[in-house]
Design an enzyme around this catalytic site. Structure first.
Site, PDB file in Angstrom:
ATOM      1  N   THR A  12       1.182  -1.012  -0.055  1.00  0.00           N
ATOM      2  CA  THR A  12       0.071   0.516  -0.433  1.00  0.00           C
ATOM      3  C   THR A  12       1.388   1.136   0.230  1.00  0.00           C
ATOM      4  OG1 THR A  12      -0.144  -0.354   2.325  1.00  0.00           O
ATOM      5  CG2 THR A  12      -1.950  -1.340   1.029  1.00  0.00           C
ATOM      6  N   GLY A  13       2.253   0.686  -0.890  1.00  0.00           N
ATOM      7  CA  GLY A  13       2.724   2.473  -1.000  1.00  0.00           C
ATOM      8  C   GLY A  13       1.997   3.589  -1.916  1.00  0.00           C
ATOM      9  N   GLY A  14       2.779   4.272  -2.522  1.00  0.00           N
ATOM     10  CA  GLY A  14       2.825   4.623  -4.178  1.00  0.00           C
ATOM     11  C   GLY A  14       1.574   3.961  -5.061  1.00  0.00           C
ATOM     12  N   ILE A  15       2.388   2.674  -5.442  1.00  0.00           N
ATOM     13  CA  ILE A  15       1.516   2.153  -6.178  1.00  0.00           C
ATOM     14  C   ILE A  15       0.441   1.823  -5.662  1.00  0.00           C
ATOM     15  CG2 ILE A  15       1.689   0.126  -8.331  1.00  0.00           C
ATOM     16  CD1 ILE A  15       5.042   0.969  -8.623  1.00  0.00           C
ATOM     17  N   LYS A 145      10.789  -3.889 -12.360  1.00  0.00           N
ATOM     18  CA  LYS A 145      11.454  -2.987 -13.289  1.00  0.00           C
ATOM     19  C   LYS A 145      12.926  -3.694 -14.186  1.00  0.00           C
ATOM     20  CE  LYS A 145      10.763   0.754 -11.820  1.00  0.00           C
ATOM     21  NZ  LYS A 145      10.966   2.619 -11.094  1.00  0.00           N
ATOM     22  N   GLY A 212      10.821   5.264  -3.560  1.00  0.00           N
ATOM     23  CA  GLY A 212      11.084   3.600  -3.325  1.00  0.00           C
ATOM     24  C   GLY A 212      11.224   3.596  -4.534  1.00  0.00           C
ATOM     25  N   THR A 213      10.174   4.217  -6.015  1.00  0.00           N
ATOM     26  CA  THR A 213      10.562   4.800  -7.380  1.00  0.00           C
ATOM     27  C   THR A 213      12.344   5.341  -7.551  1.00  0.00           C
ATOM     28  OG1 THR A 213       8.405   4.333  -7.582  1.00  0.00           O
ATOM     29  CG2 THR A 213       9.167   5.332  -8.982  1.00  0.00           C
ATOM     30  N   GLU A 216      14.600   3.197  -6.418  1.00  0.00           N
ATOM     31  CA  GLU A 216      14.921   1.836  -8.005  1.00  0.00           C
ATOM     32  C   GLU A 216      15.533   2.173  -8.604  1.00  0.00           C
ATOM     33  OE1 GLU A 216      12.424  -1.532  -8.530  1.00  0.00           O
ATOM     34  OE2 GLU A 216      10.963  -0.732  -7.732  1.00  0.00           O
ATOM     35  N   HIS A 220      19.563   2.581 -10.509  1.00  0.00           N
ATOM     36  CA  HIS A 220      20.101   2.068 -12.171  1.00  0.00           C
ATOM     37  C   HIS A 220      21.487   2.625 -12.729  1.00  0.00           C
ATOM     38  CE1 HIS A 220      16.578  -0.553 -13.691  1.00  0.00           C
ATOM     39  NE2 HIS A 220      15.849   0.021 -12.936  1.00  0.00           N
TER      40      HIS A 220
END
Lengths: 351, 351
Positions: A12-15, A145, A212-213, A216, A220
Site C-alpha cells: 500500500t505504498g504509492g503504486i 523493472k 521507493g521508485t 529503484e 540504475h
C-alpha cells in the site's frame, strides 16, 4: 461471461494506493483486499477505498523487509499514528503474515497486483511461489523493472500453467505501457533495428510517495546496483539528488523492456535502450516521454515510428492505468484458460 | 506449445498477395492455401510463394462478384494470359467454388485471412457463415473498414464460440494497427474524450494494385456510398481523382475504428473521427499518419497522447504487417480456447 473482476493489492505504498484510487474510475473492478507487512484488509464485497486511502495516507517509509516468508509484503507503511500502515484503516487488522491471508482468500480474488518493490531479484518470483503453493489459480500482475527477473518468472512458467496462474509481468509504465507501444509500433516492419524508450518524470509533489521508485531508479545509475541502492539512507539519496541539481539522467537502464521485447520476438534485447530524466524538484516533465521504433519494412524502407505521452500525464497515471489495464486483460486470458507468463508486448491492456 | 501457424488467404489482390509476401519475412508462418474466384492453390507443406506471386502479378481488375455461394472470393484476378487469376500459378487449379475447397481443407489451416473487398456489407459475415457451416474451427481475420459490419459479426459471436472460431475483425491499418494504437494510448486516462485518426497514403506506384482500396475509399466521400462506388467505371474513378488533382481528402469516414473502440469500452463511437489524405500521383505521403487520443487522467490532467508512423512506411506495410500480427495473436487465443469476435483494441498483434 462474467466481466466483474475482484482484485487484491499487495503493498500500500504509492503504486498500491493509487491503483486502488484509479480502480474507482474503472467499471467492473472491485478491490477486495490490500495488505502491507503489518496488516491486511479483506472484504469480498469490496473495500471502502476512500476510508483506506485516507487512513493510510501520510508518511511512507522506505524501510525494506524482504523476508517474505515471515513478514508479508515488505513495503512502505504508514509510520505515524498508533497503528502502522494499513492497520490504520478500520477495515484492516494486524497480521503476522498478511500475504498468506490473501492467499487463503484466493478463491474470491480474480487478480493480485504485486505492488511491491523488488530489492532482491527473486522477491517477486518468491511471492509468486507462495501463491502457487497456496493453490491460487488466478492472475498475478507485477510492475517490476528488472530485466533479470523475467527469466526467473519464465522458469516458473510450467508451475504457473499447472496451477492455472496467468502471470502478467512488467505491467507498469516502463516496462509495460511503453513496451506495449514499442511492440505495436514494430508492426510496420519486418525487421526491427532499434527501440529507444526515453521517459521524463517530474516528481516534486509525488516525491514523498515515490521514494521507493526513486531508490529503484538510483540503482540504475552508474556506480550503484540494487544492493547498494537498498542500503542508502534517505540522506544519502538526497545527496545524490543534490549532486544532480534535482534532475537525474539515466542511460542504458536494465529495465526489462529489453528482454520483454526479445521474448515477444520483436528484436534482440541488446537493440533496446531505456533511459530518461527524473526531476524531483518540479512537477513538469523535464523531457517528453517517447518511444521510437526503427525498422525496415517488407518493401525495404527504413523508418521510425513514434509514440509520445503528453507531458501533462503523470508518471502515476502512466503506471497505474496500464497496471489495471493489463490486469483486466490477464483476467480475460485466465478465464479463457491461458496460463503461464505473459509480457506487455503480448497483450493489449483493457480499458 | 506449437508455434507454427498454417494460414490461407482468400483473395489474391493487392492485400492478399502482399500478405503472402510479408509472411516470407516472418518466422513460423506457413501459407498453405490461396484462392480467388477462379481457382485455388492448396499445399499443406507450404505454397511456393515466389512462384505464385510471379504468376499472379500483373493486371488486377476491379470486377466485383459478390455471389459468394457460387463464385468464391469475388476479388481481383489476373486478366491477361491464358489462365485467369491464381490459376496462372502452376500450384493452382480452376475451381467453381474455391472457398469451399479451402473450407474442406480447414483441418490443416490454423487461420484464414479474408483479404476480400466488402462491397456488400454482409459479404464478410456470409463468408464466415460458410466456414462455420463447414465445421471450420480456427481463426478468421478480416481487414474490413466498415463500422456496420462489426455488429453483423457480433451477432454471430455465439455461433463462432460454439464452432470454436476466433474471429479477429478490422485487422489492417485502420481499423487495426491504428485502432490498437488508440486503445494503448488511452491507458494514461480514466476518461477518453476524443480519438482522432488521421492517415496519409501516397499510392503512385501502388495504384494499379490498389484500385479496390481506392474504390472503397471513394465510397466514403460525400455524395457516394458503397453501392454507388461499386458501380463506378474505372474512367469515372479517374475523373474523381482528376477533380481532386490526385489528392483526395477524407473526413468523418465510417471506418469501424469507432465501433471497435466503443466495443472495447474506450470511448463512444461518436468521439472517434477518421480521415486522411490519399495522393494517387505521388508515393510520398501527403500527410503524416497520426493517432491522437485526448483524455483526462485520474489526477485530473487533460492531455493528448500521440502515435505517429514514419512517412517512409507504406500503406501496404502498415496493412499487411498488422494483419499477420493479429492473425498470430488470434491463433494464440484460439489454441487457448478463446473463441468469438475480437477487435484490434483487445489484442496486441504478434510480431
Amino acid at each position: 461471461m462474467d466481466t466483474d473482476i475482484s482484485f487484491a493489492v499487495l503493498g500500500t505504498g504509492g503504486i498500491g494506493r493509487r491503483t486502488l484510487e484509479v480502480s474507482q474510475h474503472k467499471d467492473g473492478l472491485t478491490p477486495v483486499a490490500a495488505c502491507d507487512r503489518h496488516g491486511v484488509a479483506i472484504d469480498s464485497d469490496g473495500l471502502d477505498v476512500d476510508e483506506l486511502l485516507a487512513a493510510t495516507e501520510g508518511n511512507i517509509d522506505n524501510e525494506v523487509d524482504s523476508d517474505v516468508a515471515t513478514d508479508g509484503s515488505g513495503v512502505a507503511v504508514k509510520q505515524h499514528g498508533e497503528d502502522r500502515g494499513v492497520v490504520a484503516s478500520e477495515q484492516a487488522h494486524a497480521s503476522d503474515d498478511s500475504i498468506q491471508e490473501i492467499i487463503d482468500a484466493g478463491n474470491e480474488i480474480d487478480a493480485v497486483l504485486l505492488a511491491l518493490p523488488n530489492y532482491e531479484h527473486d522477491f517477486i518470483p518468491r511471492v509468486a511461489d507462495r501463491f502457487v503453493d497456496g493453490d491460487y489459480s488466478g492472475v498475478l500482475v507485477d510492475v517490476l523493472k528488472r530485466s533479470r527477473v523475467i527469466g526467473m518468472l519464465d522458469e516458473r512458467a510450467e508451475a504457473f500453467e499447472d496451477a492455472g496462474v496467468t502471470f502478467v509481468c512488467g505491467a507498469g509504465a516502463t516496462p509495460g505501457f511503453l513496451t506495449g507501444a514499442a511492440a505495436l509500433a514494430a508492426q510496420s516492419f519486418v525487421e526491427v533495428h532499434e527501440v529507444d524508450i526515453w521517459w521524463g518524470v517530474g516528481l516534486k509533489s509525488g516525491y514523498e510517495d515515490n521514494r521507493g521508485t526513486v531508490r529503484e531508479d538510483i540503482a540504475h545509475l552508474e556506480g550503484y546496483d540494487i544492493e547498494t541502492a537498498r542500503d542508502l539512507s534517505d540522506e544519502e539519496i538526497e545527496a545524490i539528488v543534490d549532486d544532480h541539481d534535482g534532475v537525474i539522467e539515466f542511460r542504458e537502464m536494465e529495465h526489462a523492456d529489453d528482454v520483454l521485447l526479445e521474448r515477444a520476438g520483436i528484436c534482440d534485447a541488446a537493440d533496446v535502450s531505456v533511459g530518461g530524466l527524473l526531476d524531483v524538484r518540479h512537477d513538469e516533465k523535464p523531457t517528453t516521454t517517447t518511444v521510437s521504433v526503427t525498422g525496415t519494412t517488407f518493401d525495404g524502407e527504413r523508418g521510425t515510428n513514434t509514440f509520445q505521452l503528453d507531458d501533462a500525464t503523470s508518471m502515476e497515471a502512466n503506471v497505474n492505468g496500464p497496471a489495471l489495464g493489463y490486469l483486466k486483460t490477464g483476467v480475460r486470458c485466465n478465464r479463457a484458460g491461458e496460463y503461464g507468463v505473459f509480457g506487455p508486448a503480448e497483450l493489449i491492456p483493457g480499458f
